[in-house]
Design an enzyme around this catalytic site. Structure first.
Site, PDB file in Angstrom:
ATOM      1  N   GLU A  81     -58.993  56.832  15.403  1.00  0.00           N
ATOM      2  CA  GLU A  81     -57.974  56.052  14.685  1.00  0.00           C
ATOM      3  C   GLU A  81     -58.260  54.555  14.780  1.00  0.00           C
ATOM      4  O   GLU A  81     -57.363  53.756  15.043  1.00  0.00           O
ATOM      5  CB  GLU A  81     -56.570  56.361  15.225  1.00  0.00           C
ATOM      6  CG  GLU A  81     -56.121  57.792  14.948  1.00  0.00           C
ATOM      7  CD  GLU A  81     -54.638  58.040  15.250  1.00  0.00           C
ATOM      8  OE1 GLU A  81     -54.062  57.299  16.065  1.00  0.00           O
ATOM      9  OE2 GLU A  81     -54.071  58.966  14.648  1.00  0.00           O
ATOM     10  N   GLU A 117     -55.824  65.701  12.665  1.00  0.00           N
ATOM     11  CA  GLU A 117     -54.705  65.915  13.579  1.00  0.00           C
ATOM     12  C   GLU A 117     -53.489  66.307  12.760  1.00  0.00           C
ATOM     13  O   GLU A 117     -52.883  65.480  12.094  1.00  0.00           O
ATOM     14  CB  GLU A 117     -54.390  64.640  14.384  1.00  0.00           C
ATOM     15  CG  GLU A 117     -55.445  64.321  15.414  1.00  0.00           C
ATOM     16  CD  GLU A 117     -55.031  63.206  16.377  1.00  0.00           C
ATOM     17  OE1 GLU A 117     -53.841  62.807  16.384  1.00  0.00           O
ATOM     18  OE2 GLU A 117     -55.911  62.720  17.103  1.00  0.00           O
TER      19      GLU A 117
END
Ligand SMILES: *[C@@H]1O[C@H](CO)[C@@H](O)[C@H](O)[C@H]1NC(C)=O
Length: 631
Positions: free
Chosen positions: A196, A270
């Site tokens: 991320e 995710e």
């Protein structure tokens, strides 16, 4: 060639062939013949992944070896396989593998190689997420705290101090990973570049640096980046497949992916099956039907998916992370996550509904779901003896003396690596009383004592205490707990703990400290056994260690400790740190893996900050607290 020779050669060839056929199934995985048939690793082609020209839909699940006792890895993976998943994804925690700079540990519960071998045996592909930053509700997002000894440190950038430390770590980690890649006969089909990064994005060169660091050390499988909606526009990079993270379908993420990579397969790296909890909050649950319907929608779109978490496990020890946006909030010990498998590896309704959904992806029936492990309520654990923390201070060695306060990470302990976790005691002498002020320099929470008497707690919100005016000199003790470093957002660079600046009495900064490092490591905990303890009835006031025995008469099973009558502290079972408890909740029980218990007497040691509890019970089910639905 003479006939005789020819006959011998033929016999030899036959013998070799027979030996090969007999030995082949017995050869270890590392000596795999599979690699001979492997030419093409995972490819992202027109709208789908291909593995050796066969379409592959990735049905993944996250679970972290460092949150699950090693003895249970295989069981959890078999449960994953029986749920219809085909891929395991795991983070790699740098701060455990290199707890001291230059000293690496890949043994026991950190034996990543064995974890990857078991995945291959069970028949799961692996997507490896080696960081170096992993977020994961893990202390400092997995980065070692010794990085913070450098006052100019800029984490997650190409700042020299960070880049060099990352390369030194990758020099140790990646050679252990390379042979587990698909092309070498192993299970790893893809490797993630950082984590991320788009929602941090402090350095335009950083992702390229990490990518190159992976390639240079022999990573050849597909590379991915993974971002949530805050980061997707700045987290992707040329030649690396971008993937997305969410809980509810965000159409904008799909549109964005298409705009940057056209008809590449969509992967939800995710898909958040639940959520984590922080102290003082509620236990988060995410509705099972909402979850199943979103997973089903993702599949209908033809996308691949990874369930984060499939099985959360536990933040054993002091390893939980924290968030700090409007306020600092540290994560609880359990990482149950309301995932398809519970913290202890039990099935939930999420598991069975997903299994039903995923079974439709296969023509063969799924393997049967493995049997559950028994949980036992061992009943009351009587606390027998106790020991005031003050009587154990000398076991930490000579305190460090300093005129000015020094934060935990910069203390001259642990072979020049500073203190990473636990508590630090700052002791000085004051004259008289008045207003004590921390001005935000206590990280994260401290109990303050004057002449051995507690005068209260300070934290981010409470930054002042009144110290009664008594003439004369008195000992002031500030016992500070590092409650867990922030693991997400810009605050990660501001995670030094202990005293990070001056504290004041009557507006005068305090000076001349004796500093005791109390990381409660196993050396220290073992040394407690060499000194004199009191009967628990005589020594109840915190900060205090107390001990009791948990008697196990049959083969040990998983259990939970109910901390109901206790205030705040840490529990150790046979010397292993189970994690923190706190009466503000939500979590009320601590998970005790059966594999950490033995037949006979098991020693339970509790470090309690305030007052020894009235009773301790081993119970057979978890209590994670009042629930709140995530929306
Ligand atoms: C553990 O704690 C003891 C006492 O506080 C300290 O002397 C030692 O350096 C620490 N580290 C290790 C690895 O034992």
């Amino acid at each position: 060639m003479r006939r005789e020779q020819r006959r011998r050669l033929t016999a030899l060839c036959l013998l070799l062939l027979v030996a090969f056929l007999v030995l082949r199934p017995r050869l270890p995985d590392s000596f795999s013949f599979r690699m001979w048939s492997r030419h093409k690793g995972l490819l992202a082609e027109d709208g789908q992944f291909l593995l050796e020209d066969e379409p592959l839909r990735i049905l993944g699940g996250s679970m972290h070896y460092f949150r699950i006792p090693k003895e249970y890895w295989k069981d959890r993976m078999m449960k994953m396989k029986a749920c219809g998943l085909n891929t395991l994804t795991t983070y790699v925690p740098w701060n455990l593998h290199e707890a001291q700079r230059g000293k690496f540990d890949f043994s026991e519960n950190l034996d990543l190689g064995t974890y990857l071998d078991i995945a291959a045996q069970v028949g799961l592909w692996v997507i490896l997420r080696p960081g170096p930053y992993i977020c994961s509700e893990w202390d400092l997002g997995g980065l070692p705290s010794w990085l913070l000894r450098d006052k100019d440190m800029q984490l997650r950038t190409t700042y020299k101090g960070f880049a060099e430390a990352t390369e030194a770590y990758f020099n140790q980690l990646l050679p252990r990973v390379v042979r587990h890649q698909y092309s070498r006969g192993g299970a790893i089909i893809a490797v993630q570049v950082e984590n991320e990064y788009g929602s941090y994005a402090k350095d335009a060169n950083y992702l390229e640096f990490i990518k190159t660091a992976l390639l240079r050390r022999g990573i050849v499988e597909m590379l991915l980046t993974s971002d949530n909606k805050d980061g997707i526009s700045s987290g992707s990079m040329e030649g690396v497949l971008a993937t997305i993270n969410f809980q509810k379908i965000e159409p904008i993420l799909f549109t964005y992916l298409e705009s940057i990579q056209g008809n590449k397969p969509v992967m939800v790296m995710e898909y958040w099956t639940g959520w984590f909890d922080h102290w003082g909050g509620d236990h988060h649950v995410f509705d099972v039907d909402q979850m199943v319907s979103t997973v089903s929608d993702v599949l209908t779109k033809g996308a691949s998916i990874n369930l984060y978490m499939f099985h959360g496990g536990t933040n054993f020890g002091f390893m939980n992370g924290a968030l700090h946006f409007h306020e600092y909030r540290s994560d609880v010990t359990s990482y149950d996550y309301d995932a398809p498998l519970t913290e202890a590896g039990d099935y939930t309704s999420k598991y069975f509904k997903l299994r039903e959904l995923f079974s439709k992806q296969y023509s063969e029936p799924l393997l049967p779901a493995p049997a559950l492990f028994t949980k036992t309520a061992y009943g009351a654990v009587t606390m027998k003896r106790s020991l005031s923390l003050w009587d154990a201070l000398h076991l930490t060695g000579e305190p460090f003396k300093s005129e000015l306060p020094v934060n935990m990470e910069n203390l001259p302990v642990n072979d020049g690596n500073g203190q990473s976790y636990g508590y630090t005691l700052y002791e000085t002498v004051i004259y008289g009383g008045g207003k004590f002020q921390t001005k935000g320099n206590v990280r994260d929470r401290a109990q303050v004592f004057v002449s051995g008497q507690s005068v209260g707690f300070v934290d981010y919100k409470n930054q002042e205490l009144d110290i009664a005016e008594v003439p004369g000199y008195r000992k002031l003790r500030i016992l500070i707990e590092n409650c867990g470093r922030v693991n997400y957002g810009v605050k990660i660079n501001d995670q030094r703990k202990g005293l990070v600046g001056d504290v004041f009495l009557r507006d005068v900064p305090l000076r001349n400290y004796k500093i005791y490092s109390l990381d409660m490591n196993s050396t220290f905990m073992n040394s407690l056994n060499n000194i004199q303890w009191s009967d628990v009835s005589e020594e109840k006031k915190g900060p205090v260690f107390c001990q009791g025995a948990l008697q196990v008469n049959y083969s040990p099973t998983d259990t939970y400790l109910s901390m109901k009558s206790w205030k705040k502290g840490v529990v150790f079972v046979n010397g292993k740190n189970l994690g923190r408890y706190w009466d503000i909740g939500p979590q009320e029980t601590l998970y005790v893996p059966g594999t950490w218990l033995w037949l006979g007497v098991n020693t339970i040691t509790i470090y309690e900050e305030q007052e020894v509890g009235s009773a301790l019970y081993s119970v057979d089910s978890p209590h994670l607290g009042r629930t709140q639905y995530v929306d």
